[in-house]
Design a protein around this motif. Structure first.
Motif, PDB file in Angstrom:
ATOM      1  N   SER A   1       0.821  -1.214   0.000  1.00 11.34           N
ATOM      2  CA  SER A   1       0.000   0.000   0.000  1.00 11.34           C
ATOM      3  C   SER A   1       0.852   1.259   0.000  1.00 11.34           C
ATOM      4  O   SER A   1       1.766   1.418   0.815  1.00 11.34           O
TER       5      SER A   1
ATOM      6  N   TRP B   1       0.335   5.676  -1.678  1.00  9.28           N
ATOM      7  CA  TRP B   1      -0.668   6.564  -2.260  1.00  9.28           C
ATOM      8  C   TRP B   1      -0.883   6.328  -3.752  1.00  9.28           C
ATOM      9  O   TRP B   1      -1.977   6.566  -4.276  1.00  9.28           O
TER      10      TRP B   1
ATOM     11  N   VAL C   1      -3.416   3.194  -3.749  1.00 11.38           N
ATOM     12  CA  VAL C   1      -4.645   3.400  -2.971  1.00 11.38           C
ATOM     13  C   VAL C   1      -5.481   4.531  -3.549  1.00 11.38           C
ATOM     14  O   VAL C   1      -6.715   4.433  -3.625  1.00 11.38           O
TER      15      VAL C   1
ATOM     16  N   TRP D   1      -4.401   2.817   5.565  1.00  7.37           N
ATOM     17  CA  TRP D   1      -4.679   2.937   4.128  1.00  7.37           C
ATOM     18  C   TRP D   1      -6.127   2.585   3.820  1.00  7.37           C
ATOM     19  O   TRP D   1      -6.734   3.162   2.906  1.00  7.37           O
TER      20      TRP D   1
END
Length: 228
Positions: free
Chosen positions: A111, A113, A116, A149
């Motif tokens: 995970s 950015w 996600v 997340w």
């Protein structure tokens, strides 16, 4: 035409390695804080390969897709993870109630950015809008999960919803996270509010006023484009 998982992965790796620019791999990995190694494929080149792959495998039954996507996510290089996410999105009209298991697996694998923030509005958001009753307990579980997340994904899953934004879901995603010091949570709160302010600025203004415990970062992001 039947496809084997091994043949699909072999073909994709061959195509990706042929498009790789090795000297770009290290800078790309550094930009993503070392979350995964990169082959060094420029985004436009990867997208072009993906378009051809999606055409080639458009007859692949949706129920056969999860093992392929999970196998792609198990590859070390980040470009394979991007492909898995994009592939899931192009097949979104085939989503079923059970697809949330696949979405969650992708959300929680390596995970960061860059994955996600695509999965949340494009896949989780689409699934939640299609199956709203089933989505509520799932989103509530994500909101209160120790994996931040998943909480971030819940906060931003309606980024593309505009007038269809469910403000009760947005509120329920944000309020339990108001005291969370995690940067990616505070940024997500501000981002989600700022995005909805494009549609309903007054609602966002009232929300910010009613939640003085919002962090400075979240508040600043939420109101950034609203003339006060």
């Amino acid at each position: 035409m039947p496809y084997s998982l091994e043949s699909i992965l072999t073909e994709i790796r061959t195509l990706f390695e042929s498009a790789a620019i090795p000297e770009q791999a290290a800078p790309m990995e550094a930009y993503m804080k070392g979350i995964a190694p990169f082959l060094g494929i420029r985004a436009p080149d990867r997208k072009a390969i993906e378009r051809e792959l999606f055409k080639q495998y458009q007859s692949l039954p949706f129920e056969s897709l999860p093992p392929v996507l999970l196998a792609l996510m198990a590859q070390p290089e980040r470009e394979f993870h991007y492909l898995a996410i994009d592939w899931l999105y192009v097949r979104r009209k085939d989503f079923t109630l059970q697809t949330i298991q696949l979405i969650e697996a992708l959300l929680t694998t390596k995970s960061w950015w860059d994955t996600v923030d695509v999965l949340a509005p494009k896949c989780l958001g689409y699934w939640a809008a299609r199956f709203p009753e089933a989505a509520r307990p799932v989103l509530n579980r994500y909101t209160h999960n120790t994996n931040f997340w998943l909480a971030r994904a819940t906060i931003i899953h309606q980024l593309d919803a505009k007038e269809q934004t469910n403000t009760s879901l947005l509120t329920a995603a944000i309020e339990p996270q108001l005291s969370n010091p995690e940067f990616f949570i505070r940024k997500a709160i501000g981002w989600a509010l700022r995005q909805y302010a494009r549609t309903n600025p007054q609602w966002v203004i009232h929300f910010v006023a009613d939640h003085p415990q919002l962090s400075n970062l979240s508040r600043k992001e939420a109101l950034r484009r609203i003339p006060l």
